[in-house]
Scaffold this motif. Structure first.
Motif, PDB file in Angstrom:
ATOM      1  N   ALA A  34      39.634  32.691  54.206  1.00 46.48           N
ATOM      2  CA  ALA A  34      39.120  31.748  53.416  1.00 46.48           C
ATOM      3  C   ALA A  34      37.974  30.604  53.454  1.00 46.48           C
ATOM      4  CB  ALA A  34      39.199  30.769  55.031  1.00 46.48           C
ATOM      5  N   GLU A  35      36.451  31.689  54.064  1.00 50.01           N
ATOM      6  CA  GLU A  35      35.779  31.091  53.754  1.00 50.01           C
ATOM      7  C   GLU A  35      35.523  31.491  52.104  1.00 50.01           C
ATOM      8  OE1 GLU A  35      30.381  32.041  55.292  1.00 50.01           O
ATOM      9  OE2 GLU A  35      32.773  32.926  56.333  1.00 50.01           O
ATOM     10  N   ALA A  36      35.416  32.730  51.726  1.00 46.14           N
ATOM     11  CA  ALA A  36      35.379  32.393  50.507  1.00 46.14           C
ATOM     12  C   ALA A  36      35.661  31.628  49.395  1.00 46.14           C
ATOM     13  CB  ALA A  36      35.864  33.971  49.958  1.00 46.14           C
ATOM     14  N   LEU A  37      37.181  31.085  49.804  1.00 43.55           N
ATOM     15  CA  LEU A  37      37.206  30.461  49.240  1.00 43.55           C
ATOM     16  C   LEU A  37      37.201  28.942  48.697  1.00 43.55           C
ATOM     17  CD1 LEU A  37      41.392  31.336  49.638  1.00 43.55           C
ATOM     18  CD2 LEU A  37      39.985  31.377  47.256  1.00 43.55           C
ATOM     19  N   ASN A  85      33.553  28.690  49.019  1.00 43.58           N
ATOM     20  CA  ASN A  85      32.787  28.873  48.454  1.00 43.58           C
ATOM     21  C   ASN A  85      33.167  28.551  47.132  1.00 43.58           C
ATOM     22  OD1 ASN A  85      31.318  28.584  50.778  1.00 43.58           O
ATOM     23  ND2 ASN A  85      31.542  31.061  50.692  1.00 43.58           N
ATOM     24  N   ALA A  86      34.106  29.387  46.644  1.00 49.80           N
ATOM     25  CA  ALA A  86      34.776  28.926  45.230  1.00 49.80           C
ATOM     26  C   ALA A  86      35.265  28.350  44.562  1.00 49.80           C
ATOM     27  CB  ALA A  86      35.650  30.518  45.679  1.00 49.80           C
ATOM     28  N   ASP A  87      35.269  27.064  45.819  1.00 49.89           N
ATOM     29  CA  ASP A  87      35.815  25.896  45.398  1.00 49.89           C
ATOM     30  C   ASP A  87      34.253  24.873  45.371  1.00 49.89           C
ATOM     31  OD1 ASP A  87      38.166  25.702  45.366  1.00 49.89           O
ATOM     32  OD2 ASP A  87      38.504  25.583  47.359  1.00 49.89           O
ATOM     33  N   TRP A  88      33.082  24.790  46.041  1.00 50.75           N
ATOM     34  CA  TRP A  88      32.284  24.573  46.305  1.00 50.75           C
ATOM     35  C   TRP A  88      31.150  24.707  44.984  1.00 50.75           C
ATOM     36  CZ3 TRP A  88      26.825  26.008  45.507  1.00 50.75           C
ATOM     37  CH2 TRP A  88      25.921  24.421  45.876  1.00 50.75           C
ATOM     38  N   ILE A  89      31.582  26.438  44.593  1.00 47.93           N
ATOM     39  CA  ILE A  89      30.449  27.035  42.811  1.00 47.93           C
ATOM     40  C   ILE A  89      31.420  26.428  42.557  1.00 47.93           C
ATOM     41  CG2 ILE A  89      30.103  28.586  42.318  1.00 47.93           C
ATOM     42  CD1 ILE A  89      28.248  29.044  43.771  1.00 47.93           C
ATOM     43  N   TRP A  90      32.920  25.795  42.405  1.00 48.41           N
ATOM     44  CA  TRP A  90      33.640  25.773  41.180  1.00 48.41           C
ATOM     45  C   TRP A  90      32.799  23.703  40.883  1.00 48.41           C
ATOM     46  CZ3 TRP A  90      34.965  26.674  36.683  1.00 48.41           C
ATOM     47  CH2 TRP A  90      36.233  25.780  35.607  1.00 48.41           C
ATOM     48  N   ARG A  91      33.026  23.184  42.222  1.00 48.09           N
ATOM     49  CA  ARG A  91      32.838  21.650  42.093  1.00 48.09           C
ATOM     50  C   ARG A  91      30.919  21.448  41.057  1.00 48.09           C
ATOM     51  NH1 ARG A  91      35.441  21.110  46.267  1.00 48.09           N
ATOM     52  NH2 ARG A  91      33.133  21.838  48.333  1.00 48.09           N
ATOM     53  N   LEU A 128      32.573  34.849  48.304  1.00 50.40           N
ATOM     54  CA  LEU A 128      33.083  34.280  48.146  1.00 50.40           C
ATOM     55  C   LEU A 128      33.983  35.009  46.398  1.00 50.40           C
ATOM     56  CD1 LEU A 128      32.703  32.229  45.448  1.00 50.40           C
ATOM     57  CD2 LEU A 128      30.793  33.210  44.104  1.00 50.40           C
ATOM     58  N   ALA A 129      35.069  34.329  46.457  1.00 53.79           N
ATOM     59  CA  ALA A 129      36.194  34.427  45.333  1.00 53.79           C
ATOM     60  C   ALA A 129      35.600  34.330  44.286  1.00 53.79           C
ATOM     61  CB  ALA A 129      37.425  33.533  46.021  1.00 53.79           C
ATOM     62  N   PRO A 130      36.236  35.175  43.234  1.00 51.53           N
ATOM     63  CA  PRO A 130      35.886  35.098  41.602  1.00 51.53           C
ATOM     64  C   PRO A 130      37.360  34.029  41.367  1.00 51.53           C
ATOM     65  CG  PRO A 130      37.262  37.157  42.150  1.00 51.53           C
ATOM     66  CD  PRO A 130      36.886  36.836  43.768  1.00 51.53           C
ATOM     67  N   PRO A 131      36.607  33.694  40.159  1.00 49.27           N
ATOM     68  CA  PRO A 131      37.913  32.362  39.500  1.00 49.27           C
ATOM     69  C   PRO A 131      39.093  32.520  39.747  1.00 49.27           C
ATOM     70  CG  PRO A 131      35.287  32.686  38.525  1.00 49.27           C
ATOM     71  CD  PRO A 131      36.029  33.890  39.678  1.00 49.27           C
ATOM     72  N   ARG A 132      39.777  34.813  39.875  1.00 52.05           N
ATOM     73  CA  ARG A 132      41.007  34.214  39.697  1.00 52.05           C
ATOM     74  C   ARG A 132      41.202  34.761  40.100  1.00 52.05           C
ATOM     75  NH1 ARG A 132      40.930  39.711  41.273  1.00 52.05           N
ATOM     76  NH2 ARG A 132      39.314  40.193  41.621  1.00 52.05           N
ATOM     77  N   LEU A 133      41.279  34.185  42.056  1.00 52.31           N
ATOM     78  CA  LEU A 133      41.659  34.392  43.479  1.00 52.31           C
ATOM     79  C   LEU A 133      41.418  33.189  43.645  1.00 52.31           C
ATOM     80  CD1 LEU A 133      40.528  37.954  44.685  1.00 52.31           C
ATOM     81  CD2 LEU A 133      42.182  36.991  43.342  1.00 52.31           C
ATOM     82  N   ASN A 173      36.326  45.402  48.631  1.00 48.23           N
ATOM     83  CA  ASN A 173      36.488  44.110  48.630  1.00 48.23           C
ATOM     84  C   ASN A 173      36.643  42.785  47.224  1.00 48.23           C
ATOM     85  OD1 ASN A 173      35.737  41.585  49.969  1.00 48.23           O
ATOM     86  ND2 ASN A 173      34.261  42.172  50.722  1.00 48.23           N
ATOM     87  N   GLN A 174      37.823  42.169  47.304  1.00 47.87           N
ATOM     88  CA  GLN A 174      37.264  40.926  46.644  1.00 47.87           C
ATOM     89  C   GLN A 174      36.959  40.160  46.561  1.00 47.87           C
ATOM     90  OE1 GLN A 174      41.919  40.796  45.206  1.00 47.87           O
ATOM     91  NE2 GLN A 174      42.012  41.213  47.530  1.00 47.87           N
ATOM     92  N   TYR A 175      36.373  39.693  47.370  1.00 48.60           N
ATOM     93  CA  TYR A 175      35.139  38.320  48.241  1.00 48.60           C
ATOM     94  C   TYR A 175      34.044  39.420  48.276  1.00 48.60           C
ATOM     95  CZ  TYR A 175      40.059  37.073  48.984  1.00 48.60           C
ATOM     96  OH  TYR A 175      41.597  36.757  49.121  1.00 48.60           O
ATOM     97  N   ALA A 176      33.348  39.875  46.991  1.00 53.37           N
ATOM     98  CA  ALA A 176      32.135  40.558  47.393  1.00 53.37           C
ATOM     99  C   ALA A 176      31.576  39.877  45.669  1.00 53.37           C
ATOM    100  CB  ALA A 176      32.050  41.942  47.499  1.00 53.37           C
TER     101      ALA A 176
END
Length: 289
Positions: A66-69, A71-77, A154-159, A188-191
């Protein structure tokens, strides 16, 4: 008492050798900071244990999905606000050329390890005096990256949810990432932050560019990190800001090496005496005229 001097056949005076005594305190620390010729068995063991430890620690970081996703949204914005959110376009363009994206998948899965290890071997054989400092940069960079994985999942863009990024490994069924496909449970997919593909590739590229003796090798050294950046974005494994994180970790590694050795790795002597061999005496250069 002053140093005892002896006179050589040429008439020059040199300081007489003092008996070797065990150094403690500042003297011992000073000796540790002098470049030494690496031992092959120790280096093989150190690299193997270090890579195993890196993989173990990286994958032991809790997968805070949840936190990784978030953070990914925040990076993308943030990237959108900067007008530099180009990852999706690059991902779709590369995915439309099958041979290209398949090649990138295998590039992503293998070269970060193969090239980095290859540069270490090259340093060991051709630049033993610089090997220890360069290795310290690499290991420190990797160590600080592990802290980043723990503190900032942090989730990668593909996730990401609600985006149209293509997981190129799944689509083309290639072994392109330890965090995708059949191997996803082994990593770990969120590293994703920082990107060590970038940290290691920039280390490799800078080392080759600074020390290679032939122009084409220096060109490869300069191009390699750039190609790696394209690959990590095209395969949707990283944001470009992850690459910035990798470079910052590398800068920290170089800072540690500079503090320890007092010089940048590539400016240290290329050769060092064999262990147990005394350094040659440096005679004063006679003045001309």
């Amino acid at each position: 008492m002053g140093d005892t001097t002896v006179r050589t056949l040429e008439g020059r005076e040199e300081a007489a050798a003092h008996p070797v005594t065990e150094e403690t305190g500042p003297g011992r620390l000073r000796r540790l900071r002098v470049p030494r010729r690496p031992r092959l068995w120790f280096e093989i063991l150190l690299i193997a244990v270090s890579y195993w430890t890196y993989s173990l620690v990286r994958n032991a970081v809790p997968e805070q999905r949840a936190e990784a996703l978030r953070n990914a949204d925040w990076i993308w914005r943030l990237e959108q606000q900067l007008g530099l959110a180009f990852e999706e376009s690059v991902n779709h363009a590369a995915n439309s050329v099958t041979w290209l994206i398949v090649g990138m998948n295998y590039y992503y899965a293998t070269l970060h390890f193969v090239v980095t290890l290859g540069v270490l071997v090259w340093l060991y054989r051709g630049h033993p005096g610089r090997y220890g400092a360069a290795r310290l940069v690499l290991f420190t960079t990797t160590g600080i990256a592990l802290v980043g994985y723990y503190l900032y999942p942090l989730a990668p863009p593909r996730l990401m949810n609600g985006q149209s990024f293509v997981d190129t490994v799944l689509v083309h069924q290639t072994w392109g990432s330890m965090a995708s496909g059949d191997l996803k449970n082994m990593s770990n997919q969120y590293a994703a932050m920082p990107s060590m593909h970038i940290g290691w590739s920039v280390w490799s590229g800078l080392t080759v560019f600074a020390l290679a003796g032939v122009p084409w090798a220096r060109v490869l050294g300069a191009v390699y990190p750039v190609v790696t950046l394209v690959v990590i974005v095209a395969t949707a494994n990283h944001f470009w800001l992850d690459a910035v994180g990798g470079v910052l970790c590398l800068a920290f590694g170089y800072g540690v090496a500079l503090l320890w050795y007092g010089r940048r790795p590539h400016t240290l002597p290329r050769r060092v005496p064999e262990r147990g061999e005394r350094e040659p005496e440096r005679l004063p250069v006679p003045k001309q005229g």
